[in-house]
Scaffold this motif. Sequence first.
Motif, mmCIF file in Angstrom:
data_model
loop_
_atom_site.group_PDB
_atom_site.id
_atom_site.type_symbol
_atom_site.label_atom_id
_atom_site.label_comp_id
_atom_site.label_asym_id
_atom_site.label_seq_id
_atom_site.Cartn_x
_atom_site.Cartn_y
_atom_site.Cartn_z
ATOM 1 N N SER A 14 0.820 -1.222 0.000
ATOM 2 C CA SER A 14 0.000 0.000 0.000
ATOM 3 C C SER A 14 0.848 1.263 0.000
ATOM 4 C CB SER A 14 -0.935 0.001 1.200
ATOM 5 O OG SER A 14 -0.206 -0.012 2.416
ATOM 6 N N SER A 15 2.124 1.165 0.398
ATOM 7 C CA SER A 15 2.978 2.358 0.373
ATOM 8 C C SER A 15 3.262 2.825 -1.058
ATOM 9 C CB SER A 15 4.299 2.074 1.099
ATOM 10 O OG SER A 15 5.032 1.052 0.425
ATOM 11 N N TYR A 16 3.089 1.932 -2.030
ATOM 12 C CA TYR A 16 3.314 2.283 -3.445
ATOM 13 C C TYR A 16 2.000 2.357 -4.247
ATOM 14 C CZ TYR A 16 8.265 1.363 -2.620
ATOM 15 O OH TYR A 16 9.557 1.404 -2.135
ATOM 16 N N CYS A 17 0.937 1.728 -3.727
ATOM 17 C CA CYS A 17 -0.321 1.620 -4.485
ATOM 18 C C CYS A 17 -1.390 2.512 -3.849
ATOM 19 C CB CYS A 17 -0.802 0.186 -4.531
ATOM 20 S SG CYS A 17 0.392 -0.953 -5.251
ATOM 21 N N GLY A 18 -1.706 3.617 -4.523
ATOM 22 C CA GLY A 18 -2.706 4.536 -4.005
ATOM 23 C C GLY A 18 -4.084 3.920 -3.917
ATOM 24 N N LYS A 19 -4.401 3.023 -4.847
ATOM 25 C CA LYS A 19 -5.725 2.405 -4.843
ATOM 26 C C LYS A 19 -5.914 1.539 -3.604
ATOM 27 C CE LYS A 19 -8.971 0.260 -7.996
ATOM 28 N NZ LYS A 19 -9.231 -0.095 -9.394
ATOM 29 N N LEU A 20 -4.883 0.800 -3.224
ATOM 30 C CA LEU A 20 -4.981 -0.038 -2.033
ATOM 31 C C LEU A 20 -5.112 0.816 -0.767
ATOM 32 C CD1 LEU A 20 -2.522 -3.063 -2.413
ATOM 33 C CD2 LEU A 20 -5.000 -3.100 -2.098
ATOM 34 N N ARG A 21 -4.381 1.908 -0.701
ATOM 35 C CA ARG A 21 -4.471 2.775 0.464
ATOM 36 C C ARG A 21 -5.888 3.303 0.649
ATOM 37 N NH1 ARG A 21 0.364 4.856 -1.546
ATOM 38 N NH2 ARG A 21 -0.609 6.806 -2.181
ATOM 39 N N LYS A 22 -6.541 3.659 -0.463
ATOM 40 C CA LYS A 22 -7.912 4.162 -0.371
ATOM 41 C C LYS A 22 -8.881 3.066 0.067
ATOM 42 C CE LYS A 22 -7.241 7.624 -4.013
ATOM 43 N NZ LYS A 22 -7.616 8.053 -5.380
ATOM 44 N N LEU A 23 -8.713 1.859 -0.510
ATOM 45 C CA LEU A 23 -9.602 0.749 -0.164
ATOM 46 C C LEU A 23 -9.439 0.346 1.306
ATOM 47 C CD1 LEU A 23 -9.264 -1.526 -3.338
ATOM 48 C CD2 LEU A 23 -11.268 -0.215 -2.637
ATOM 49 N N LEU A 24 -8.188 0.211 1.763
ATOM 50 C CA LEU A 24 -7.938 -0.242 3.126
ATOM 51 C C LEU A 24 -8.263 0.840 4.147
ATOM 52 C CD1 LEU A 24 -4.575 -2.146 2.548
ATOM 53 C CD2 LEU A 24 -6.880 -3.088 2.723
#
Length: 541
Positions: free
Chosen positions: A25-35
Amino acid sequence: MDASCDLEVDVNGEETFFVHEKVVSSYCGKLRKLLGKSKYPPKNLKVIFNDFPGGPESFELISRFCYNNGKIVINPYTAPRLFCTAHYMEMNETVTGSHNLVEKTEKFLEEMKFWSWPELLYALKYVVVSSKILQNCLDSLVARLIFAESTPSCPSISSPESSGLRLSTDSKSTESGQTQTRFLRSTWWFEDLVKVLTPDLVKSFVKSIVFHNFDHGVTSRFLVYYHKSRFPTAGPKEKREITESVIDSLCLLNQNSVSCKNLFGILRVSSNLNINKISKTNLECMIGSRLDQATLDDILVPSPHGSNYLYDVNLVLQLVKYFLAGKDGGGGGGDLLKKVARLIDLYVAEVAPDPRLKPYKFLAIVKALPECARDSNDDVYNAIDIYLQVHKGLSDEEKTSICACLNYDKLSSQKYNHLMQNDKFPSKVTKMALEAQQLNLENLFLDMDSQKRSALPPCETETKDGRHTQVVLYAKQVVPRGGKMDIVNENEKMRAHLEGMQWRVVELEKVCKKMQTQMTKILKSRLSRQTSAKSLPRLCS
């Protein structure tokens, strides 16, 4: 499984990955938003992606990027996957503000014009997400085609399989072998692009071809090949998409490069696909503009489902309409117009036996072309004869309206004789034919000079208002004017009139030929005397 892997990722239902949530998630903005929106505890996290670009292989690539502190080898085979995945996972920024994967891959893809043919084909599968990168890829492919066309001796441009085909034919010295070699040299790329181009990409590819002025004839053959290759194994929806894409792409090309036969092939398979109205109109316009190149088998298209007719008559009417529109209304009686008229006459004879063909529709086909398109109405007469024979239940009014399209002046003597004895035609029609022939005789007589008239067989004379009206009585001997004529009951009498009329026409022709011969002799005699007089010395003249 590592106990510290606290995130489960399901990729398109094909494979499941267990990763460290903080690392990815530190590199993937989409995962940060989902999580960030998740209500579950950290050790029970699961993310499901149903439309992940490139599938599990692409997710594995970005996982390596994340676990290697934002470092990964980028080459022509990894760049397209990484670029699409980076866009999907919003990897254009990180927690630390560095390692922008979208920017890295985009810069690398800008140099794709230097890539090889296989590398470009591979990239074409993944770069759809960016119109700019996609256009660069398509332009690079077309540039390769243009280069291969200008340097046919270079086998490295094409794929290994096609190169082998070309080299095997280069050794032939016969003309047919050379022709085959040229054909393979211009079509080696067909199979490669059929495999990678989606229906949505076909039109974009053709636009690039048109922009770079690549051979339109070769391009039209590719589009037909694409349709034939992809159509059989496609589902109903994809078949419609393929057909619409090919039709719209053909419209972009020079129409002289598109084969009429191939267009009819596409038309036949698309008749029951319910393609959109614009594509259907475009296809009919392309066919109509070159209807003079069509054959009878081409236009004998079965009617679509739900129609009462055996053949698609409405389609042919539309094709004729587009043909006339492209020829400025069809005026002038040009050779192409006459060629189409002969084709339509053959078509009318084929559809006439259809018992479900209504009179108004039959008449519409016959009258679809202007009068100047036909030098003879014999074929039209044959078609009407067949139609009346099959449709015996028609009233006299319906028969008369059908026969109204006949031009009796353009009937041969053989067909005219057949009409006079044809009981399928109403008496009113036969009477009109006789009156038309009588009028022709009158006009022929009036066009004669007095010397030719005096040479005619003797007939009764009559004076009216002090003027000689031999022409009227001459015609009256053939066909009586006025009063009602019962053609059905007076067939023998009519036949006698017809024979007399034909005999007089023959006599007129003989007199005309004789007069022409005499005039020619007189002119030659005068000319020879003048020439001989001019050639003599002045004193001897």
